[in-house]
Design a protein around this motif. Structure first.
Motif, short mmCIF file in Angstrom:
data_model
loop_
_atom_site.label_atom_id
_atom_site.label_comp_id
_atom_site.label_asym_id
_atom_site.label_seq_id
_atom_site.Cartn_x
_atom_site.Cartn_y
_atom_site.Cartn_z
N PRO A 1 110.81 26.41 -5.28
CA PRO A 1 111.54 27.20 -6.27
C PRO A 1 112.31 26.28 -7.23
CG PRO A 1 111.87 28.08 -4.07
CD PRO A 1 111.19 26.75 -3.91
N LEU A 2 112.21 26.56 -8.53
CA LEU A 2 112.78 25.69 -9.55
C LEU A 2 113.72 26.47 -10.46
CD1 LEU A 2 109.47 23.89 -10.65
CD2 LEU A 2 111.13 23.14 -8.91
N ILE A 3 114.90 25.89 -10.68
CA ILE A 3 115.90 26.46 -11.59
C ILE A 3 116.20 25.41 -12.65
CG2 ILE A 3 118.29 27.27 -11.83
CD1 ILE A 3 118.12 28.09 -8.82
N LEU A 4 116.09 25.79 -13.91
CA LEU A 4 116.53 24.92 -14.99
C LEU A 4 117.98 25.25 -15.29
CD1 LEU A 4 113.41 24.96 -17.35
CD2 LEU A 4 114.30 23.01 -16.07
N LEU A 5 118.83 24.22 -15.31
CA LEU A 5 120.25 24.36 -15.63
C LEU A 5 120.51 23.43 -16.80
CD1 LEU A 5 123.10 25.42 -14.96
CD2 LEU A 5 123.34 23.47 -13.41
N THR A 6 120.78 24.00 -17.97
CA THR A 6 120.79 23.19 -19.18
C THR A 6 121.80 23.69 -20.21
OG1 THR A 6 119.39 22.40 -21.00
CG2 THR A 6 118.90 24.57 -20.12
N ALA A 7 122.14 22.82 -21.14
CA ALA A 7 122.99 23.20 -22.26
C ALA A 7 122.18 23.88 -23.36
CB ALA A 7 123.69 21.97 -22.82
N LEU A 8 120.85 23.83 -23.28
CA LEU A 8 119.99 24.44 -24.30
C LEU A 8 119.99 25.95 -24.10
CD1 LEU A 8 116.94 21.99 -24.18
CD2 LEU A 8 118.85 22.00 -25.79
N ALA A 9 120.62 26.66 -25.04
CA ALA A 9 120.83 28.10 -24.86
C ALA A 9 119.94 28.98 -25.74
CB ALA A 9 122.29 28.43 -25.13
N GLU A 10 119.09 28.38 -26.57
CA GLU A 10 118.26 29.19 -27.46
C GLU A 10 117.13 29.87 -26.69
OE1 GLU A 10 116.86 27.08 -30.91
OE2 GLU A 10 118.79 26.09 -31.19
N ASP A 11 116.74 31.06 -27.17
CA ASP A 11 115.67 31.81 -26.54
C ASP A 11 114.37 31.02 -26.45
OD1 ASP A 11 117.37 33.96 -26.23
OD2 ASP A 11 116.56 35.09 -27.93
N LYS A 12 114.09 30.22 -27.49
CA LYS A 12 112.84 29.44 -27.51
C LYS A 12 112.79 28.47 -26.33
CE LYS A 12 110.09 26.27 -30.26
NZ LYS A 12 110.00 25.46 -31.46
N GLN A 13 113.91 27.77 -26.07
CA GLN A 13 113.93 26.82 -24.95
C GLN A 13 113.79 27.56 -23.62
OE1 GLN A 13 116.49 25.98 -27.39
NE2 GLN A 13 115.45 24.16 -28.11
N GLN A 14 114.43 28.72 -23.54
CA GLN A 14 114.33 29.50 -22.31
C GLN A 14 112.88 29.92 -22.08
OE1 GLN A 14 117.12 32.70 -21.97
NE2 GLN A 14 116.37 33.31 -19.98
N LEU A 15 112.22 30.37 -23.11
CA LEU A 15 110.82 30.76 -23.00
C LEU A 15 109.96 29.57 -22.57
CD1 LEU A 15 108.65 32.94 -23.41
CD2 LEU A 15 108.45 32.14 -25.77
N ILE A 16 110.18 28.42 -23.19
CA ILE A 16 109.41 27.22 -22.82
C ILE A 16 109.66 26.87 -21.35
CG2 ILE A 16 109.19 24.73 -23.20
CD1 ILE A 16 109.83 25.32 -26.20
N GLY A 17 110.92 26.93 -20.93
CA GLY A 17 111.25 26.59 -19.55
C GLY A 17 110.59 27.51 -18.55
N LEU A 18 110.66 28.81 -18.81
CA LEU A 18 110.06 29.76 -17.88
C LEU A 18 108.54 29.69 -17.93
CD1 LEU A 18 112.49 32.75 -18.47
CD2 LEU A 18 112.40 31.24 -16.48
N ALA A 19 107.98 29.49 -19.13
CA ALA A 19 106.52 29.35 -19.25
C ALA A 19 106.03 28.07 -18.60
CB ALA A 19 106.12 29.40 -20.72
N SER A 20 106.89 27.05 -18.52
CA SER A 20 106.52 25.79 -17.85
C SER A 20 106.39 25.98 -16.34
CB SER A 20 107.56 24.71 -18.12
OG SER A 20 107.58 24.39 -19.48
N GLY A 21 107.05 27.04 -15.83
CA GLY A 21 106.95 27.30 -14.40
C GLY A 21 108.28 27.42 -13.69
N ALA A 22 109.39 27.33 -14.41
CA ALA A 22 110.69 27.51 -13.76
C ALA A 22 110.86 28.96 -13.34
CB ALA A 22 111.82 27.10 -14.71
N ASP A 23 111.55 29.17 -12.23
CA ASP A 23 111.79 30.52 -11.73
C ASP A 23 113.04 31.14 -12.35
OD1 ASP A 23 109.65 30.64 -9.72
OD2 ASP A 23 110.76 29.00 -8.80
N GLN A 24 113.99 30.32 -12.73
CA GLN A 24 115.24 30.78 -13.33
C GLN A 24 115.65 29.80 -14.41
OE1 GLN A 24 117.33 33.27 -13.13
NE2 GLN A 24 117.32 34.20 -11.15
#
Length: 147
Positions: free
Chosen positions: A83-106
């Motif tokens: 299980p993978l969680i990205l915890l980041t200062a990047l708050a834009e929707d685009k980064q969130q989409l990239i992170g989740l599409a990369s395979g992060a669970d949260q």
């Protein structure tokens, strides 16, 4: 009755102060065994060697960034189910989409409270592979519907 081993959480962030604070908070609040890596390459090596129960990964790191680390973990059968969680200062929707599409669970944005991080860890360690795949499909469907 056998005692249950504590859940092992691997924190990957290039900020040593944040690693220390998060590690202490997660150990105190969640009773987790904490492993730490200060960059993506060290995080990948630890993941392969230690098989943690969950990983919390920063995105902006030198060398191997969080997006690439998530992809590398998901692409290796040895680590694909962590299980993978990205915890980041990047708050834009685009980064969130990239992170989740990369395979992060949260995807959590900093600053996240330790309680929010514990809740996210508890949630993702219970996800099944089918639930992961469904969540990714919903993400893809929603993105295609938005374009």
């Amino acid at each position: 009755m056998a005692s249950r081993l504590p859940t092992t959480v691997l924190l990957v962030d290039d900020n040593p102060d944040l690693l220390m604070m998060l590690g202490l908070a997660l150990k105190t609040l969640g009773g987790y065994r904490i492993l730490k890596a200060e960059d993506g390459i060290a995080g990948l090596e630890l993941a392969v060697n230690e098989h943690p129960d969950c990983m919390v990964i920063d995105i902006l790191m030198p060398g191997l960034d969080g997006f690439h680390l998530v992809r590398a973990l998901r692409g290796d059968p040895e680590t694909a189910q962590i299980p993978l969680i990205l915890l980041t200062a990047l708050a834009e929707d685009k980064q969130q989409l990239i992170g989740l599409a990369s395979g992060a669970d949260q995807y959590l944005t900093k600053p996240a409270t330790p309680q929010a991080l514990v809740a996210a860890i508890e949630k993702v360690i219970r996800l099944t592979q089918a639930e992961r795949e469904r969540a990714l499909q919903l993400l893809v469907d929603n993105e295609q519907g938005a374009t």
